[in-house]
Design an enzyme around this catalytic site. Structure first.
Site, PDB file in Angstrom:
ATOM      1  CG  HIS A  94      -2.051   0.935   1.164  1.00 46.04           C
ATOM      2  ND1 HIS A  94      -3.181   0.694   0.418  1.00 46.04           N
ATOM      3  CD2 HIS A  94      -2.248   2.146   1.737  1.00 46.04           C
ATOM      4  CE1 HIS A  94      -4.018   1.706   0.550  1.00 46.04           C
ATOM      5  NE2 HIS A  94      -3.471   2.596   1.337  1.00 46.04           N
TER       6      HIS A  94
ATOM      7  CG  HIS B 266     -10.435   3.477   2.716  1.00 47.21           C
ATOM      8  ND1 HIS B 266     -11.018   3.738   3.922  1.00 47.21           N
ATOM      9  CD2 HIS B 266      -9.090   3.582   2.929  1.00 47.21           C
ATOM     10  CE1 HIS B 266     -10.080   4.010   4.826  1.00 47.21           C
ATOM     11  NE2 HIS B 266      -8.906   3.921   4.245  1.00 47.21           N
TER      12      HIS B 266
END
Length: 747
Positions: A49, A95
């Site tokens: 990420h 998300h």
């Protein structure tokens, strides 16, 4: 140096998501064993990420420059020049994992995070958009997920006071165990007042502002960099909790401070919180950083440096100020009832040093954390090998359409084409009073106090990308380009959110590499550079009976400019008697039945239950030429409604224009094609235009065909606007079919 407790065992290393090889790199970087704080920092900074370790190599190949690009990838968001000394600043973020675990907070904090990325750079946010993917509507968890995500997006965006003006919501079984929630924000700033994240000036104070740090979201970045196992619910504590009212105060306080000359650098605390923000600022400024962890504002008792550095509590920012500006800055944040604390200083050591309780609890060279983080050239299949792996069946003959009207009603009622009114009504699209269009091909917002408007769209067709990643990547960019052209905007730049499954599988890495190749080619040909984005990998799940990878979903966010919003175009039919034309590749004017693409079409899926066939190819020269003609038609005042064709083809495009305008259309089939090919084929590069004066249009077309580039674009008369039917179906029946899915599902 304090050892910050806890012995580092192979099990502890594995729990932090680091491979044995990566842990060896940590040992080499430090020249010793790390303590737990240091291991935690390496863990989040080297997570997929934060480090983009599987994707960096290929992202470098994307086109990111143009004369109007002020700042491309590498900062919090991309920045483009929109004239008159103004800039548009925008980005898209994922998300996904948090939204599956806790849909309301996952989606809400996704919106909060992307807003911070934009106002961090000095922009006032003016619009939000989103791209959502869900699994089968009849999956036992899906209704709860859809309700929670939509409520979270609306709850946060509405409270902050930023309108949500466009988005897309799609359903497919591949997302049963791993939904996608991609959020996009666009802001406007003065081009000479852009703020960047590079920490400079040895001795300059580092300040923490916003909310206090809590224990929510610890290891959120690591969790977002792994597959879901069956225990997805147990990961709930890694989901952050957002407060949109605090975010609104933070926006106003930051913009007020930005109006002074106090800020040297600013960075929001997003994924990996205080760790990533401080590392990125120091790295970008080629400096070092020292933080006193005793001074970090905490909302829970006894928080350790490990917890403080890895917390992803929301609504927090990190700044470097000019010396002597602390008191003024503190007064501003206190006025807005936000925390303000000087927690450290910029150094020249190129190390991150953390002190706690009078001891050094972390001392890491910054190079290995960021610039020298692992970068992998993962194995991937060639295009032909991928085709063999994907086993996409060719279409066996041309499937029949027995009744166009019946098939059209089925399509309009299907989850992927049904009215999104139930969703849209939960979003405040009008707050700020600058929204000019929602629900069309693109959302449009006025640039406050000017005649300009920004057009915004989100696009991707994952079933195309799965079948042929290269063509699917091209098509995603081309459709965003078309949607902007259709509302009268000049496409300027792209942000993206690249959602894929496990990159350690060569077939998945193949999807990623070839989709990027197609995207890059489309961006170059269409002069539509990529200025920001996000990569979300490991989107696959064993949770909730998913057990599968998502479809490859490189979601595209496109932004364009309309110089005078009086020229904005909408899709609804305007007047009885207007003439309808199909604008697109010249072969559609001169019939060639072999070119109509039913493969991978929504009609084939909904009516025949088949996902066979090949992805329709995207001719980028045609796309560019068609866009140019559309702009010319608008500039010459020759058209009063435009809609680009995508899912569902010509029949669905006509139905959507009719429903938007409350008028039907009398249209004719083309006998050179089967009914299925003509009405439901998904060939690319096409628009429907509604024309008040067809003679004036044809005169203009004849003049334009002298231009070699636009000569390959054909015009074919479809029929006229009027009546209360489309393809034999009444508007009342179309509307009922269109509204039925969400109304009945959500009760």
């Amino acid at each position: 140096m304090s050892n910050a407790s806890d012995t580092i065992t192979p099990e502890v290393v594995e729990a932090h998501g680091l491979s044995p090889e990566e842990y060896e790199r940590v040992l080499n970087a430090l020249g010793r064993e790390p303590n737990l704080v240091e291991l935690g920092i390496f863990s989040v900074m080297w997570s997929e990420h934060c480090s983009y370790k599987s994707s960096r190599l290929h992202l470098k190949k994307l086109p990111t420059e143009a004369p109007w690009v002020i700042c491309g990838p590498g900062e919090n968001a991309g920045v483009i020049d929109i004239g008159d000394g103004q800039a548009a600043i925008f980005k898209m973020e994922s998300h996904n994992h948090p939204s599956y675990i806790e849909p309301y907070q996952g989606a809400a904090t996704g919106v909060g995070g992307i807003l911070r990325d934009v106002f961090t750079m000095g922009a006032r946010p003016v619009a939000n958009a989103n791209a959502l993917r869900f699994g089968r509507p009849d999956h036992p968890k899906m209704k709860h997920l859809v309700q929670g995500v939509v409520a979270g997006i609306g709850g946060y965006g509405n409270c902050v006071g930023v309108p949500t003006v466009c988005g897309e919501t799609n359903f497919h079984p591949a997302y049963d165990g791993n939904i996608l929630v991609n959020a996009m924000t666009v802001g406007v700033a003065d081009a000479d007042k852009i703020f960047y994240s590079a920490a400079t000036g040895v001795g300059n104070p580092i300040v923490y502002v916003g909310s206090k740090t809590g224990r929510d979201g610890i290891h959120g970045a690591t969790m977002a960099s792994a597959d879901f196992e069956e225990d997805a619910e147990a990961k709930r504590p890694t989901v952050q909790v957002g407060d949109p009212f605090t975010e609104k105060l933070l926006i106003e306080a930051c913009l007020e401070l930005m109006a002074t000359d106090a800020i040297v650098a600013i960075q929001d605390m997003g994924a990996a919180g205080l760790t990533s923000s401080s590392v990125e600022m120091a790295t970008n400024g080629k400096a070092g950083i020292r933080l006193d962890m005793d001074k970090v504002p905490c909302r829970e008792e006894g928080m350790t440096p490990y917890e403080m550095m890895l917390s992803e509590s929301q609504e927090r920012m990190l700044m470097v100020l000019k010396p002597g500006k602390e008191a003024m800055a503190a007064a501003i944040f206190e006025k807005w009832e936000l925390d303000f604390a000087v927690i450290g200083e910029v150094t020249d050591t190129q190390h991150m040093v953390l002190e706690f309780g009078g001891e050094v609890v972390c001392d890491i060279p910054l190079g290995p954390l960021a610039a020298d983080a692992p970068e992998y050239d993962r194995p991937y299949l060639s295009k032909d090998e991928y085709k063999d792996w994907a086993k996409v069946k060719p279409l066996d003959g041309v499937p029949e359409c027995h009744d166009v009207g019946v098939d059209l009603l089925k399509l309009m009622a299907s989850p992927n084409l049904a009215s999104r009114r139930w969703i849209a009504e939960q979003y405040d699209s009008q707050v700020g009073a600058d929204t000019l269009q929602t629900g069309g091909d693109a959302g449009v917002v006025r640039v406050h106090g000017t005649k300009k408007a920004l057009a915004i769209t989100t696009d991707c067709t994952p079933r195309y990308v799965y079948s042929d990643p290269y063509e699917g990547g091209k098509q995603a960019i081309a459709e965003a380009y078309r949607n902007l052209c259709a509302v009268g905007a000049r496409p300027l730049a792209v942000t993206n959110c690249l959602n894929f499954a496990n990159p350690q599988r060569p077939e998945i890495m193949s999807q990623f590499v070839h989709a990027l190749e197609g995207m890059g080619e489309a961006c170059r040909t269409l002069d539509f550079p990529i200025v920001s984005g996000n990569v979300s990998l490991y989107n696959e799940s064993k949770a909730a009976g998913g057990g599968s990878a998502i479809l490859p979903t490189p979601a595209i966010g496109g932004v364009g400019i309309i110089d005078d919003y009086a020229d904005m175009m909408t899709m609804g039919f305007k007047n009885e008697g207007d003439t309808l034309f199909l604008v697109g590749p010249e072969f559609w004017a001169t019939p060639d039945p072999t070119r109509s693409h039913l493969g991978k079409s929504l009609w084939l899926s909904v009516v025949h239950g088949s996902e066979d066939g090949r992805t329709p190819p995207t001719d980028l020269i045609v796309e560019r030429a068609a866009g140019k003609i559309i702009h010319q038609l608008i500039a010459d005042g020759l058209v009063n409604a435009i809609h680009d064709l995508s899912d569902g083809g010509l029949a669905v495009g006509l139905a959507e224009m009719a429903l938007a305008g409350g008028l039907g259309a009398e249209v004719e089939a083309n006998s050179e094609y089967t009914a299925a090919q003509w009405w439901f084929g998904e060939d690319q590069g096409r628009y429907i235009v509604s024309v008040p004066d067809p003679d004036a249009l044809m005169a203009a077309v004849n003049r334009e065909t002298e231009n070699v580039e636009t000569a390959q674009i054909g015009f074919r008369k479809l029929g006229t606007v009027g009546g209360d039917r489309v393809l034999g179906v009444t508007l009342a029946d179309l509307r009922e079919a269109h509204e039925s899915f969400f109304r009945d599902w959500m009760g």
